[in-house]
Design a protein around this motif. Structure first.
Motif, mmCIF file in Angstrom:
data_model
loop_
_atom_site.group_PDB
_atom_site.id
_atom_site.type_symbol
_atom_site.label_atom_id
_atom_site.label_comp_id
_atom_site.label_asym_id
_atom_site.label_seq_id
_atom_site.Cartn_x
_atom_site.Cartn_y
_atom_site.Cartn_z
ATOM 1 N N ASN A 43 0.801 -1.220 0.000
ATOM 2 C CA ASN A 43 0.000 0.000 0.000
ATOM 3 C C ASN A 43 0.836 1.272 0.000
ATOM 4 O O ASN A 43 0.292 2.362 -0.127
ATOM 5 N N ASN A 44 2.131 1.156 0.177
ATOM 6 C CA ASN A 44 2.982 2.346 0.240
ATOM 7 C C ASN A 44 3.907 2.468 -0.968
ATOM 8 O O ASN A 44 4.910 3.157 -0.930
ATOM 9 N N LEU A 45 3.558 1.781 -2.053
ATOM 10 C CA LEU A 45 4.410 1.786 -3.240
ATOM 11 C C LEU A 45 3.603 2.265 -4.440
ATOM 12 O O LEU A 45 2.461 1.818 -4.658
ATOM 13 N N LEU A 46 4.174 3.182 -5.206
ATOM 14 C CA LEU A 46 3.481 3.746 -6.350
ATOM 15 C C LEU A 46 3.298 2.683 -7.437
ATOM 16 O O LEU A 46 4.133 1.794 -7.609
ATOM 17 N N LEU A 47 2.203 2.782 -8.163
ATOM 18 C CA LEU A 47 1.879 1.800 -9.190
ATOM 19 C C LEU A 47 2.985 1.724 -10.237
ATOM 20 O O LEU A 47 3.491 2.740 -10.705
ATOM 21 N N GLY A 48 3.342 0.490 -10.605
ATOM 22 C CA GLY A 48 4.339 0.291 -11.641
ATOM 23 C C GLY A 48 5.740 0.080 -11.122
ATOM 24 O O GLY A 48 6.611 -0.392 -11.855
ATOM 25 N N LEU A 49 5.989 0.406 -9.855
ATOM 26 C CA LEU A 49 7.334 0.268 -9.305
ATOM 27 C C LEU A 49 7.570 -1.113 -8.700
ATOM 28 O O LEU A 49 8.709 -1.552 -8.585
ATOM 29 N N GLY A 50 6.488 -1.769 -8.295
ATOM 30 C CA GLY A 50 6.608 -3.084 -7.682
ATOM 31 C C GLY A 50 6.461 -4.199 -8.706
ATOM 32 O O GLY A 50 6.055 -3.982 -9.863
ATOM 33 N N ASN A 51 6.771 -5.425 -8.283
ATOM 34 C CA ASN A 51 6.701 -6.587 -9.164
ATOM 35 C C ASN A 51 5.277 -6.833 -9.649
ATOM 36 O O ASN A 51 4.302 -6.641 -8.913
ATOM 37 N N TYR A 52 5.162 -7.275 -10.892
ATOM 38 C CA TYR A 52 3.891 -7.654 -11.492
ATOM 39 C C TYR A 52 2.880 -6.506 -11.513
ATOM 40 O O TYR A 52 1.671 -6.720 -11.396
ATOM 41 N N SER A 53 3.371 -5.287 -11.602
ATOM 42 C CA SER A 53 2.481 -4.130 -11.670
ATOM 43 C C SER A 53 2.844 -3.286 -12.888
ATOM 44 O O SER A 53 3.959 -3.341 -13.398
ATOM 45 N N CYS A 54 1.877 -2.479 -13.310
ATOM 46 C CA CYS A 54 2.086 -1.582 -14.448
ATOM 47 C C CYS A 54 1.419 -0.256 -14.132
ATOM 48 O O CYS A 54 0.246 -0.228 -13.710
ATOM 49 N N GLY A 55 2.140 0.838 -14.311
ATOM 50 C CA GLY A 55 1.591 2.148 -13.989
ATOM 51 C C GLY A 55 1.979 3.193 -15.016
ATOM 52 O O GLY A 55 3.120 3.242 -15.475
ATOM 53 N N TYR A 56 1.019 4.029 -15.371
ATOM 54 C CA TYR A 56 1.252 5.160 -16.273
ATOM 55 C C TYR A 56 1.260 6.410 -15.405
ATOM 56 O O TYR A 56 0.262 6.755 -14.793
ATOM 57 N N HIS A 57 2.413 7.116 -15.320
ATOM 58 C CA HIS A 57 2.598 8.226 -14.402
ATOM 59 C C HIS A 57 2.403 9.563 -15.095
ATOM 60 O O HIS A 57 2.509 9.679 -16.322
ATOM 61 N N SER A 58 2.146 10.591 -14.275
ATOM 62 C CA SER A 58 1.849 11.919 -14.811
ATOM 63 C C SER A 58 3.054 12.594 -15.450
ATOM 64 O O SER A 58 2.909 13.649 -16.071
ATOM 65 N N ASP A 59 4.237 12.024 -15.307
ATOM 66 C CA ASP A 59 5.403 12.577 -16.009
ATOM 67 C C ASP A 59 5.491 12.077 -17.447
ATOM 68 O O ASP A 59 6.456 12.380 -18.160
#
Length: 421
Positions: A378-394
């Motif tokens: 719960n304290n890790l931004l999406l896409g940074l952890g294993n088996y995750s994918c995140g599209y960031h505002s940058d």
């Protein structure tokens, strides 16, 4: 004044105060005293009296009109108000000028009264015109003030009505949800009660049946023939009784249940600080909205229209941290521990895409959208952890790594971001 055909000569007032008799050489119109030339020259050495003029007589000094009666100074009793300070726009007595205006170029009041004589002077007319203008403006403003006075209660009544209406809608919705939850519990109770009552009737019939067997056997104890016949019949029936008892025992259970609060609603009650926002038109909010529209128009990022949302956020099972959820809006909760606001919708993804619209970029501008596994921290931004994918505002996409790949431009207010599964 004339006596026996001769003019009566007057004496110098300053000399008389020194107990010296000396004829006057003229009349100082500002001081309103007869003076000899020596006394007049002496008092003109002072800056306060440098503009004074010596007239030949009292008649000459007041030839333009009768010498007015001066008002007494309120600060220095019995001192006439005869002087005017153009620099500060103030009048006063001689003491006032010496004390408060000794560095100013002081003038005599009588030198400025021509513009106010008989109410016909130019300066007086200008002043009168200004007074009339401000009077009319004040009267017009008074009408507006009185109208606003009448509107004060109307505005408050509408405001109070909207607040109470929203409150009643919330209460009605909560009551509706509570009634549905209570009905669900009542349905379970009714089903259990019906099942238990049927088991009770069935078990009572078994008790009656076995009791009848026992009574019959006791009554036939001295009749071996009948006792044998009955025993054979009862042995067969007892197999059925045993099976029926086993079935009753297996069904003699009730559905146990308790109530668990919806975590999202509970979090909302904890984090919600107010029922709404007291909106004032024509304030900074309108300007901010204007800026948002301009930023939206200038954004070169391709936009995808958001499809209608099939399920409100509040109806879902959510895991939230440092966030406030209002309808379909998610915002970062200030004054919370930590700098990460994580939102996870614990629901199986059945659709092929989902999207968000950026309403505010925030102080740091850090927003991410994506998918993570069930056990994601719960304290890790999406896409940074294993088996995750995140599209960031940058504008970068992160796939289980702390280094992202450039995908688009930085997000701005008004952008609509879609994730395609």
């Amino acid at each position: 004044m004339e006596v026996s055909g001769k003019k009566l000569r007057k004496y110098c007032k300053p000399c008389e105060q020194r107990k010296v008799s000396k004829y006057s050489d003229g009349f100082c119109s500002q001081c309103e005293e007869e003076m000899c030339q020596r006394c007049f020259d002496t008092h003109k050495q002072w800056k306060l009296f440098r503009e004074h003029r010596l007239a030949a007589s009292v008649a000459t000094a007041s030839s333009k009109g009768k010498t007015p009666t001066f008002d007494n100074c309120t600060k220095h009793l019995n001192e006439p108000i005869k002087f005017f300070c153009p620099e500060h726009g103030q009048v006063g007595c001689g003491d006032c000028m010496v004390i408060s205006h000794k560095t100013c170029k002081v003038e005599y009041v009588l030198e400025h009264i021509d513009g106010y004589k008989d109410g016909k002077g130019k300066q007086f007319k200008m002043l009168k015109k200004d007074i009339e203008t401000y009077e009319n403006e004040a009267k017009s403003l008074l009408g507006s003030i009185r109208r606003n006075k009448n509107h004060v209660e109307d505005v408050n009544k509408k405001f109070a009505l909207d607040v109470k209406l929203f409150r009643d809608e919330i209460i009605s919705q909560i009551t509706k949800l509570a009634d549905a939850m209570l009905k669900y519990g009542d349905d379970i109770m009714a089903a259990d009660m019906k099942k238990i009552e049927n088991l009770e009737k069935e078990n009572k019939s078994l008790v009656d049946e076995t009791t009848g067997m026992r009574d019959t056997l006791q009554s036939e104890a001295d009749q071996p023939y009948k006792l044998f016949i009955s025993s054979l019949s009862y042995k067969q029936n007892l197999h059925l009784v045993r099976d029926q008892l086993e079935r009753i025992k297996a069904n003699n259970t009730i559905e146990k249940y308790d109530f668990t609060r919806d975590c999202n609603l509970e979090q909302l009650m904890k984090t919600c600080k107010q029922l709404g926002v007291l909106h004032k038109p024509n304030e900074s909010g309108a300007a901010l909205r204007e800026e948002s529209v301009k930023a939206n128009k200038a954004t070169p990022v391709a936009k995808v229209l958001c499809s209608p949302k099939d399920q409100p956020l509040l109806d879902r099972q959510l895991v939230c941290k440092n966030l406030i959820i209002d309808g379909d809006l998610i915002s970062y909760a200030e004054k919370t521990k930590g700098d990460l606001g994580l939102f996870i919708d614990k629901k199986t993804v059945l659709w092929d895409s989902f999207e968000i619209e950026v309403m505010s970029i925030g102080r740091n501008g850090g927003i991410a959208i994506g998918v993570v596994p069930d056990n994601y921290p719960n304290n890790l931004l999406l896409g940074l952890g294993n088996y995750s994918c995140g599209y960031h505002s940058d504008g970068k996409v992160f796939k289980g790594s702390k280094s992202g790949d450039k995908c688009g431009n930085k997000w701005k207010v008004g952008d609509q971001i879609r994730v395609k599964m």
